[in-house]
Write a protein that holds these residues in place. Sequence first.
Motif, PDB file in Angstrom:
ATOM      1  N   GLU A 140       0.832  -1.207   0.000  1.00 12.25           N
ATOM      2  CA  GLU A 140       0.000   0.000   0.000  1.00 12.25           C
ATOM      3  C   GLU A 140       0.869   1.260   0.000  1.00 12.25           C
ATOM      4  N   GLU A 141       1.997   1.190   0.715  1.00  7.56           N
ATOM      5  CA  GLU A 141       2.898   2.340   0.774  1.00  7.56           C
ATOM      6  C   GLU A 141       3.595   2.558  -0.569  1.00  7.56           C
ATOM      7  N   LEU A 142       4.031   1.464  -1.197  1.00  6.91           N
ATOM      8  CA  LEU A 142       4.668   1.586  -2.508  1.00  6.91           C
ATOM      9  C   LEU A 142       3.681   2.052  -3.571  1.00  6.91           C
ATOM     10  N   ALA A 143       2.449   1.560  -3.489  1.00  7.41           N
ATOM     11  CA  ALA A 143       1.431   1.978  -4.447  1.00  7.41           C
ATOM     12  C   ALA A 143       1.197   3.479  -4.386  1.00  7.41           C
ATOM     13  N   GLY A 144       1.352   4.052  -3.200  1.00  6.82           N
ATOM     14  CA  GLY A 144       1.190   5.484  -3.032  1.00  6.82           C
ATOM     15  C   GLY A 144       2.247   6.305  -3.740  1.00  6.82           C
ATOM     16  N   LEU A 145       3.325   5.650  -4.187  1.00  6.90           N
ATOM     17  CA  LEU A 145       4.386   6.348  -4.914  1.00  6.90           C
ATOM     18  C   LEU A 145       4.142   6.361  -6.418  1.00  6.90           C
ATOM     19  N   LEU A 146       3.081   5.659  -6.855  1.00  7.45           N
ATOM     20  CA  LEU A 146       2.744   5.602  -8.271  1.00  7.45           C
ATOM     21  C   LEU A 146       1.675   6.640  -8.622  1.00  7.45           C
ATOM     22  N   LEU A 147       1.606   6.974  -9.897  1.00  9.50           N
ATOM     23  CA  LEU A 147       0.581   7.889 -10.374  1.00  9.50           C
ATOM     24  C   LEU A 147      -0.706   7.091 -10.557  1.00  9.50           C
ATOM     25  N   ILE A 148      -1.682   7.334  -9.710  1.00  8.12           N
ATOM     26  CA  ILE A 148      -2.893   6.509  -9.660  1.00  8.12           C
ATOM     27  C   ILE A 148      -4.116   7.357  -9.976  1.00  8.12           C
ATOM     28  N   HIS A 149      -4.976   6.804 -10.812  1.00  5.46           N
ATOM     29  CA  HIS A 149      -6.193   7.507 -11.200  1.00  5.46           C
ATOM     30  C   HIS A 149      -7.309   7.240 -10.195  1.00  5.46           C
ATOM     31  N   GLY A 150      -7.979   8.291  -9.771  1.00  2.22           N
ATOM     32  CA  GLY A 150      -9.161   8.154  -8.911  1.00  2.22           C
ATOM     33  C   GLY A 150      -8.882   7.385  -7.639  1.00  2.22           C
ATOM     34  N   ASN A 151      -9.726   6.395  -7.363  1.00  2.00           N
ATOM     35  CA  ASN A 151      -9.612   5.611  -6.124  1.00  2.00           C
ATOM     36  C   ASN A 151      -8.955   4.257  -6.398  1.00  2.00           C
ATOM     37  N   GLY A 152      -7.971   4.243  -7.280  1.00  2.00           N
ATOM     38  CA  GLY A 152      -7.332   2.989  -7.685  1.00  2.00           C
ATOM     39  C   GLY A 152      -6.219   2.502  -6.783  1.00  2.00           C
TER      40      GLY A 152
END
Length: 293
Positions: free
Chosen positions: A8-20
């Motif tokens: 979840e922490e690593l995902a937060g470092l990516l460019l994510i659309h909306g609530n993805g």
Amino acid sequence: MPTVTPPEELAGLLLIHGNGLKSQAVQIAHRQEIIEKWGGIPAGSRVLELGCGQGDCTIAIADCVGDNGTVEAIDPAPPGYGSPYTVHEAQKHISSGPLGPRVTFVHADPLLFLPAEDAVITEPKYDIAILAHCLWYFSSPSVISSTLRRLRAICKRIYIAEWSLSATLPTAQPHVYAVLTQGSLECRKTDTESNVRTVVSPAAIKELAEKAGLKVVSEASVTPREGLLDGKWEVDAVSDKDFVGEVEKNVTNERERAVVFALRDAMLRSLDAAGGRKNVTSMDVWCGVFEKA
């Protein structure tokens, strides 16, 4: 072995659309499980990643190598490719984040980036080359084999992960049929942006690697966790009426067309055992480690 950051922490470092964020965290966790099946990536490693795309696996690799490691991430996709964010936007976002200094993104065709097969290489430049969920994007098996021969000269080990064309769970069987259906269409097209361009099984990958002068060090498999949406994406693509139009446009031989539609019908029939499209999961993943024979 370095400490692994929560997905979840690593995902937060990516460019994510909306609530993805949730679905992206599942993608990261999937890559972390693959890395574990490979035997891990030691801190300080010099890693070459081919087919990095928007960086789903890149961010997990960068987390493993630590401050003293490096990741050179190569992808041939045009900078404007991708939606809702482009490859360039996604990669730039990673580069500007806390793991950015560990990563160098390169837009290049792997065969043009890698040294020629007859080049004199005195010492491997990288500890590990990684090809994760990217072999099906290659234009042909011969291009895969040529790539592996070139990697053999500059990398101590090669880590490969690809869909296995087998399903432990009945809910993943439609994914198997879907990619075989897509592959049977795409091999008859000269120009494609499909996720499935050259379907190679684990057995075929090992054969290509052997011809490239590599030997298998280890093998393992991963049954993807719930929430990994790749299977649903491919099933939706083949179920769509536009896919039928693509077949009718590109497959002129009636016998060949019948094969494509028969595979599509098998996929649609397999949805009954899966309990419908909403329950489709992703097929198993094969993970292999190779080194120079």
